[in-house]
Design an enzyme around this catalytic site. Structure first.
Site, short mmCIF file in Angstrom:
data_model
loop_
_atom_site.label_atom_id
_atom_site.label_comp_id
_atom_site.label_asym_id
_atom_site.label_seq_id
_atom_site.Cartn_x
_atom_site.Cartn_y
_atom_site.Cartn_z
N ASP A 84 25.47 18.12 -24.86
CA ASP A 84 24.93 19.48 -24.95
C ASP A 84 23.58 19.47 -25.67
O ASP A 84 23.22 18.52 -26.34
CB ASP A 84 25.90 20.41 -25.68
CG ASP A 84 26.10 20.03 -27.15
OD1 ASP A 84 26.22 18.83 -27.43
OD2 ASP A 84 26.11 20.95 -28.00
N GLU A 178 28.35 19.47 -29.56
CA GLU A 178 28.00 18.96 -30.89
C GLU A 178 27.13 19.96 -31.62
O GLU A 178 27.26 20.14 -32.83
CB GLU A 178 27.27 17.61 -30.74
CG GLU A 178 27.14 16.83 -32.04
CD GLU A 178 25.85 17.12 -32.81
OE1 GLU A 178 25.75 16.68 -33.95
OE2 GLU A 178 24.95 17.81 -32.28
ZN LIG Z 1 22.10 15.60 -31.67
#
Ligand SMILES: [Zn+2]
Length: 417
Positions: A84, A178
Site C-alpha cells: 500500500d 502498513e
Molecule cells: Zn513504508
C-alpha cells in the site's frame, strides 16, 4: 544485473494501492490492494517462485524460492515489503525518469510549474549521474514501499535465473495497510517458516533499523453525571472537565513534542465525548521494555488516583499492546542484525543506525517472535509529491538482499522450524 528493476518499479508504482484509514475493519482496506495482490501473485508464479499464495485472511502474498542446497543446514529467512501507499493522492501515478541526473532543480511538471528544488531538498546532490525517478508533481510516487518490493522481486528472479548461486530457503511476503498502522499485525506468521526476516522499507541509503518503540494504547472512558446546569451544584460531574484534569497528570517533558532519541512518551491521540461520557485515547511509547511496563502501570496509577476523588470509580481504563521493540528479540538472537551489517559492509554502504521513534512491519513480526530488522530501499521524501528514488539505489538494496542470502549460509540453524 537486475535489468528489469526500473520497468518493474514503474509498473508497481502506476498501480493505485492507497490504503484507506476509514476501512481498517476490511482486509485489506481498499479493493485496489486486492487487485494488485492478485496481479503480483500471478507475476511471482510466472517468475517461477514456489508456493505463491494470496491469503484472503490477512491480505498477504507469500512465496518461496526453495533451497538448492538440500544437504546443507541453512537458516530459512524472509523479506517483506508493503504494497500500500500513504494517505496522499495516488491516482494516475505517472513516474518521470531523469537519466544521468545533473544535480540541478528537477522540473516535475512543466504545465503546472511544479519544481523540486535543490535548495529545499539538498540531498538531491547525492544522486548526480544516477537515474532519478520522480513523480509528475500531482501524486506521490509510492517508492515507499514499491522500491523495496522491486528490489526483493529482482533478487528472487536473479536466484531463479542463476541456479548455480547456492542459497537456502528464501521466503517473501508482500502485504497491505502498513501506512494505516495495521501492516503485519494481521499477518499469519505460521505459514512463513523463517528463522528471521527483513523488511525493505527504510528510506535513505544506509538506513538500518533494529530498534523500534514498544507500543500500547490506553482507552480511558470518563463517566459523568449530567444534570441541568441550573441545578448542578454538587451534583454534576462533567466528564469533559475530568478528562482535561487527567491530561494535566502527563509530565510536560514526556510527550512526543518534547522528546527525542530513546526518550519515551505519552500522547493524547484522540478524545471524543459530551456531558455524559468522554473517551480519551493515549498512546504509550518506550524503547526500553521495563520503562514501557512502568508507563503502562503509571497510567493505571493515575486512573486510580483520580478515581479515588469520586464517590465511586468513574474512569475505566483498557490498555492494549500494539507492537514490540524488535530490539528485544535481537538482543537474544542478533544473527539478523549482524548479517545486515556484514551485508552493508560487503556492498560498501555505511549503516545509519538510529532508534526508530515509531514502528515497522518488523515490530509486528517481533510481537510474533520473528526478529526483523529494516533495510533501506533508497528512496527519499516519502508520502508526498517530492518522493524520489534512483535505479542505482534500488539495485544497491538488491545487492544487500543478495549479500544477506549469501552470508546466511554460514549461520547456524537455531530453531529448526
Ligand atoms: Zn513504508
Amino acid at each position: 544485473m537486475y535489468s528489469t528493476i526500473l520497468e518493474r518499479f514503474i509498473r508497481y508504482a502506476r498501480f493505485n494501492t492507497r490504503s484507506n484509514p476509514a476501512n481498517k475493519h476490511m482486509i485489506p482496506s481498499s479493493p485496489e490492494q486486492v487487485e494488485f495482490a492478485l496481479k503480483l501473485e500471478n507475476e511471482l508464479n510466472l517468475l517461477g517462485l514456489e508456493e505463491v499464495f494470496y491469503d484472503e485472511r490477512d491480505g498477504f502474498v507469500t512465496a518461496k524460492v526453495s533451497s538448492n542446497q538440500p544437504d546443507e543446514d541453512i537458516p530459512a529467512i524472509g523479506f517483506m515489503a508493503h504494497i500500500d501507499t500513504a494517505d496522499f493522492p495516488s491516482e494516475n501515478v505517472n513516474p518521470q525518469v531523469h537519466y544521468n541526473y545533473d544535480g540541478k532543480d528537477v522540473v516535475l511538471n512543466k504545465e503546472l510549474d511544479i519544481v523540486m528544488t535543490v535548495k529545499e531538498f539538498p540531498n538531491l546532490k547525492d544522486y548526480v549521474g544516477e537515474t532519478l525517478v520522480t513523480t509528475d508533481g500531482t501524486t506521490l510516487l509510492g517508492a515507499d514501499c514499491k522500491a523495496g518490493m522491486a528490489s526483493i522481486v529482482e533478487v528472487m528472479k536473479h536466484l531463479i535465473e542463476n541456479p548455480e548461486i547456492p542459497h537456502g530457503d528464501i521466503w517473501v511476503a508482500f502485504g497491505p495497510d502498513e501506512e494505516i498502522g495495521i501492516g503485519a499485525s494481521r499477518f499469519i506468521a505460521e505459514k512463513w517458516p523463517v528463522e528471521f526476516a527483513y523488511t525493505v522499507d527504510g528510506g535513505r541509503t544506509g538506513q538500518l533499523d533494529y530498534e523500534t518503540f514498544n507500543a500500547a494504547q490506553a482507552v480511558l472512558t470518563f463517566t459523568g453525571t449530567s444534570v441541568h446546569p441550573g441545578a448542578a451544584k454538587d451534583v454534576m460531574v462533567n466528564p469533559l472537565a475530568e478528562a482535561a484534569k487527567f491530561y494535566q497528570k502527563i509530565p510536560a517533558n514526556e510527550t512526543p513534542e518534547t522528546t527525542s532519541g530513546y526518550e519515551g512518551y505519552y500522547m493524547l491521540g484522540g478524545q471524543t465525548g459530551d456531558l455524559n461520557s468522554v473517551t480519551a485515547i493515549y498512546n504509550i511509547r518506550d524503547h526500553d521494555f521495563d520503562k514501557f511496563e512502568e508507563r503502562k502501570a503509571q497510567i493505571k496509577e493515575w486512573v486510580d488516583e483520580q478515581n479515588a476523588t469520586y464517590a465511586y470509580p468513574r474512569i475505566s481504563c483498557v490498555i492494549t499492546n500494539q507492537y514490540a521493540n524488535m530490539g528485544n528479540i535481537i538482543k537474544n538472537d542478533s544473527r539478523s542484525f549482524d548479517l545486515a551489517k556484514q551485508a552493508y559492509a560487503a556492498v560498501g554502504v555505511t549503516p545509519r543506525i538510529n532508534p526508530m521513534r515509531g514502528g515497522t512491519d518488523g515490530s509486528h513480526l517481533a510481537f510474533k517472535g520473528i526478529a526483523t530488522p529494516n533495510l533501506f530501499k533508497g528512496s527519499e521524501n516519502s508520502h508526498g509529491q517530492y518522493e524520489f528514488v534512483t535505479v542505482e539505489r534500488m539495485k544497491l538494496a538488491s545487492d544487500v538482499i543478495l549479500s544477506i542470502i549469501e552470508l546466511v549460509q554460514d549461520q547456524p540453524v537455531v530453531y529448526h522450524i
